[in-house]
Scaffold this motif. Structure first.
Motif, mmCIF file in Angstrom:
data_model
loop_
_atom_site.group_PDB
_atom_site.id
_atom_site.type_symbol
_atom_site.label_atom_id
_atom_site.label_comp_id
_atom_site.label_asym_id
_atom_site.label_seq_id
_atom_site.Cartn_x
_atom_site.Cartn_y
_atom_site.Cartn_z
ATOM 1 N N LYS A 1 -6.085 5.448 8.159
ATOM 2 C CA LYS A 1 -5.986 5.771 9.592
ATOM 3 C C LYS A 1 -6.985 6.855 9.967
ATOM 4 N N ALA A 2 -7.031 7.918 9.165
ATOM 5 C CA ALA A 2 -7.934 9.031 9.458
ATOM 6 C C ALA A 2 -9.391 8.576 9.436
ATOM 7 N N VAL B 1 0.844 -1.200 0.000
ATOM 8 C CA VAL B 1 0.000 0.000 0.000
ATOM 9 C C VAL B 1 0.875 1.245 0.000
ATOM 10 N N LYS B 2 0.341 2.311 -0.535
ATOM 11 C CA LYS B 2 1.062 3.579 -0.576
ATOM 12 C C LYS B 2 0.917 4.301 0.762
ATOM 13 N N PRO B 3 1.926 5.098 1.152
ATOM 14 C CA PRO B 3 1.839 5.833 2.426
ATOM 15 C C PRO B 3 0.579 6.686 2.531
ATOM 16 N N GLU B 4 0.174 7.317 1.410
ATOM 17 C CA GLU B 4 -1.016 8.171 1.466
ATOM 18 C C GLU B 4 -2.289 7.342 1.663
ATOM 19 N N GLU B 5 -2.313 6.117 1.132
ATOM 20 C CA GLU B 5 -3.458 5.236 1.360
ATOM 21 C C GLU B 5 -3.546 4.862 2.834
ATOM 22 N N LEU B 6 -2.396 4.590 3.424
ATOM 23 C CA LEU B 6 -2.355 4.216 4.835
ATOM 24 C C LEU B 6 -2.810 5.372 5.714
ATOM 25 N N GLU B 7 -2.348 6.575 5.423
ATOM 26 C CA GLU B 7 -2.727 7.739 6.231
ATOM 27 C C GLU B 7 -4.222 8.020 6.106
ATOM 28 N N ASN B 8 -4.742 7.869 4.903
ATOM 29 C CA ASN B 8 -6.170 8.085 4.703
ATOM 30 C C ASN B 8 -6.985 7.044 5.465
ATOM 31 N N LYS C 1 0.074 3.448 15.148
ATOM 32 C CA LYS C 1 1.342 2.707 15.114
ATOM 33 C C LYS C 1 1.533 1.861 13.857
ATOM 34 N N VAL C 2 0.472 1.610 13.109
ATOM 35 C CA VAL C 2 0.550 0.704 11.957
ATOM 36 C C VAL C 2 1.434 1.281 10.855
ATOM 37 N N THR C 3 2.300 0.434 10.308
ATOM 38 C CA THR C 3 3.191 0.826 9.211
ATOM 39 C C THR C 3 2.830 0.039 7.944
ATOM 40 N N THR C 4 3.413 0.457 6.830
ATOM 41 C CA THR C 4 3.169 -0.275 5.583
ATOM 42 C C THR C 4 3.713 -1.701 5.679
ATOM 43 N N ALA C 5 4.790 -1.874 6.416
ATOM 44 C CA ALA C 5 5.344 -3.220 6.606
ATOM 45 C C ALA C 5 4.368 -4.093 7.402
ATOM 46 N N ASP C 6 3.664 -3.490 8.378
ATOM 47 C CA ASP C 6 2.664 -4.229 9.156
ATOM 48 C C ASP C 6 1.516 -4.690 8.252
#
Length: 677
Positions: free
Chosen positions: A373-374, A364-371, A416-421
């Motif tokens: 999370k929000a 997943v892309k960092p921006e997908e992960l941040e979205n 705390k979740v990362t793309t690696a997680d």
């Protein structure tokens, strides 16, 4: 005056600050710090019969929610599958001291909600009526009034529902896909049938209640405007008479994924859409370290309108109205599934896109992960306003064996979740190479494309039994479109009688979400039509067309028909299109298929398809193309009206919902020109 000058000065100062900051109105505001979450912990006690009670005091509103849940594994019901549902249906039918009518009158008088299921019960009321509602709930649970008459009534309703589901692709998909995953003769894979429901007796219902609807594996969660010290004696008094069952439960039957991804098809000949699901079993639990990462991965994949599946299958390709996925952390049946209903002609293409997205979700892309999370944090915070959410949290902590700080640290855990997680969580729970691609749809339209995808393809019937690939029956060389049309015309009364019909007026009714809807329809030669659908005396939709012009009315709004709509409606000049089949070059005889459970000749046009019983010649159904998609219709229960046989049962599928129109009356040649104005 002094105060006014002060306000003006402050306003100028604020304006100057805004100018100095040079705010970029196009930039997204940065999120603030993650807020601290304070969730009231339940006060817990247990009755001597084993009932665990949790009370959460919340006096924001003068209301109380009561939720009863059974924590027990699925029960194998065998040749009386459906008995748990019939049993639950009885719990709202009064008690040994209150008749059914009196029981419901009391609930209505208190303005409360009270419902029961095989897995528990729910009540909601104003706090001042809470003691009475609690006692009514307890009375219904402890002193149910079982009777052979009410059991039979429940069985009849269930059988009617099963009959309605026989041609529903979504219903077929639900039961057969589950049966294939767990095994049709297991507690998690069995499904009720007309035969199994018919075998249920009063004694079976009573036995189900005594063994499995018991306090020693139940939780009662009370949330709302209450005081613990007052609630405890109330509950003890109301529920102390509920007897333990001491039932021992059999271990769940083993279930596993397929060794290699395969396609499972159930033929639904009347389907104009294929119900597609891709699923696998896993060991996903809420207490898993990767729970939050897996939840976010599922959100990015198929959690809503901006998720990958939706953007691909709907927005990019236009295959479906929506595509979603679910990652369930169920205690007894954890699994992953992605699903959508797609047009027949793109079923194979949709499967390809499903598998592409499942294979790609581990990255997943960092921006997908941040979205994600929000979105998940926002949804969690908003859910805290609902009492039922707090009840669910309290129950989950007990049943799912969660740490005491699971929900207070919920937002921090998301952060705390990362793309690696995400990658790790996907690999542990989503298995594209060991999935069942299940499809309920019209095999004659979809099989060829699916068999070219490279996966093993297996066929099943609507009861999850393996079958050979459906093969289209050959039409005898002597059968033509003209002979099919002639056989139909003769079956309904003969050419002379049919040609005398200039108009047909129909009065029919149906039920939509439990409410009765009435339809008046007048059709006449030349494409003329007047339709009025009413619910509770109010017009839901009205369409008037005089063969050249007309209008539509809905929700009080009247609008003229579009040129496209008028052109389409004016094509249907004959009440019986079969009269023109022999002269038309538009229609082709394309084979024999099952329609409405009958072998039927298929007559295909550029947009519409008609089906005629091989045996009787009567029209079994039709599929007409519309602006919102194809609409399948089935016809049954033909009766003679003024020398012509017409169907008194008309079944339609509109937007995935089955509607059965029961015709009350027909009138022949009674229409007037004023009806179409």
């Amino acid at each position: 005056m002094k105060k006014q000058l002060t306000y003006i000065a402050v306003a100028f100062l604020f304006t100057g600050m805004l100018s100095a900051q040079k705010i970029d109105i196009n930039a997204m505001p940065k999120p603030g710090p993650t807020p601290a979450i304070n969730i009231a912990k339940p006060k817990t006690f247990q009755l001597s019969n084993g009932l665990t009670v949790m009370v959460v005091e919340n006096n924001k509103l003068p209301r109380v929610n009561v939720n009863l849940s059974m924590d027990r594994p699925p029960i194998y019901e065998g040749n009386i599958t459906g008995v748990s549902g019939i049993m639950a249906d009885q719990l709202g039918n009064g008690t040994t001291s209150l008749s059914k009518d009196d029981f419901h009158k009391k609930i209505d008088f208190l303005g409360a909600n009270l419902s029961f299921s095989s897995g528990g019960a729910f009540a909601n009321s104003l706090s001042k009526y809470f003691p009475e509602v609690l006692n009514l709930m307890a009375d219904a649970i402890i002193n149910p009034k079982f009777s052979a008459e009410e059991v039979q009534s429940s069985k009849d309703r269930t059988v009617e529902g099963l009959k309605a589901d026989e041609k529903n692709a979504s219903s077929i998909a639900d039961k057969v896909s589950t049966a294939l995953i767990y095994g049709k003769n297991t507690s998690r894979g069995e499904f009720e049938t007309i035969e199994s429901v018919s075998k249920i007796q009063l004694a079976d219902v009573q036995n189900m209640y005594k063994k499995y609807y018991a306090p020693d594996h139940a939780y009662l969660v009370i949330v709302g405007d209450v005081k613990y010290d007052q609630v405890k004696p109330m509950v003890e008094k109301a529920f102390s008479g509920w007897k333990k069952a001491n039932t021992t439960f059999a271990a769940l039957e083993p279930a596993s994924n397929v060794a290699k991804t395969e396609i499972n098809i159930v033929d639904v000949p009347s389907a104009v859409q294929s119900v597609v699901s891709v699923s696998n079993l896993n060991d996903f639990k809420m207490k898993d370290p990767n729970y939050f990462a897996a939840t976010m991965a599922n959100y990015i994949l198929g959690g809503g309108g901006e998720a990958r599946l939706f953007m691909n299958l709907r927005e990019k390709n236009g295959f479906t109205y929506g595509a979603y996925s679910d990652l369930s952390a169920s205690k007894y049946a954890p699994a992953f599934a992605a699903q959508a209903s797609v047009r027949n002609e793109v079923t194979d293409k949709a499967v390809v896109e499903f598998m592409n997205e499942l294979n790609a979700i581990s990255t997943v892309k960092p921006e997908e992960l941040e979205n994600a999370k929000a979105k998940l944090k926002g949804a969690f915070i908003m859910s805290l306003e609902k009492p039922e959410t707090i009840a669910r949290f309290a129950l989950n902590q007990k049943v799912q064996d969660l740490p005491s700080d699971f929900y207070t640290n919920y937002l921090k855990s998301i952060d705390k979740v990362t793309t690696a997680d995400i990658t790790s969580a996907v690999k542990a729970n989503i298995f594209p190479n060991q999935s069942r691609i299940f499809i309920a749809g019209k095999a004659s339209d979809i099989s060829e494309g699916l068999e070219k995808l490279g996966y093993p393809v297996k066929y099943y019937d609507s009861n999850a039994n393996p079958v050979a690939k459906p093969v289209a029956q050959k039409v005898d060389a002597s059968v033509t479109i003209a002979s099919v049309a002639d056989k139909y015309i003769n079956a309904i009364g003969g050419a002379a009688a049919v040609q005398k019909v200039n108009s047909i007026s129909t009065e029919a009714s149906t039920k939509v979400q439990g409410m009765e809807m009435n339809m008046s329809m007048i059709q006449a030669k030349g494409g003329k039509m007047a339709m009025n659908m009413k619910m509770m005396g109010n017009t839901v939709q009205k369409i008037i067309f005089d063969g050249k012009d007309g209008y539509m009315e809905a929700q009080g709004q009247k609008m003229p028909l579009s040129d496209k709509q008028k052109a389409e409606m004016s094509k249907d000049t004959e009440l019986f299109p079969e009269l023109a089949f022999a002269k038309s070059t538009e229609y082709k005889l394309s084979g024999i298929e099952k329609y409405n459970n009958e072998d039927s000749y298929v007559v295909k046009g550029s947009k519409d398809t008609y089906y005629y019983s091989v045996k009787t010649g009567l029209k079994t159904g039709e599929v007409k193309a519309g602006e919102g998609g194809s609409i399948p219709t089935s016809f049954a229960d033909y009766k003679e009206v003024s020398g012509v046989k017409l169907p008194f049962t008309i079944m339609q599928n509109m937007g995935g919902m089955d509607i059965t129109l029961n015709v009350k009356s027909y009138q022949i040649n009674q229409a007037k020109e004023t009806d179409f104005k």
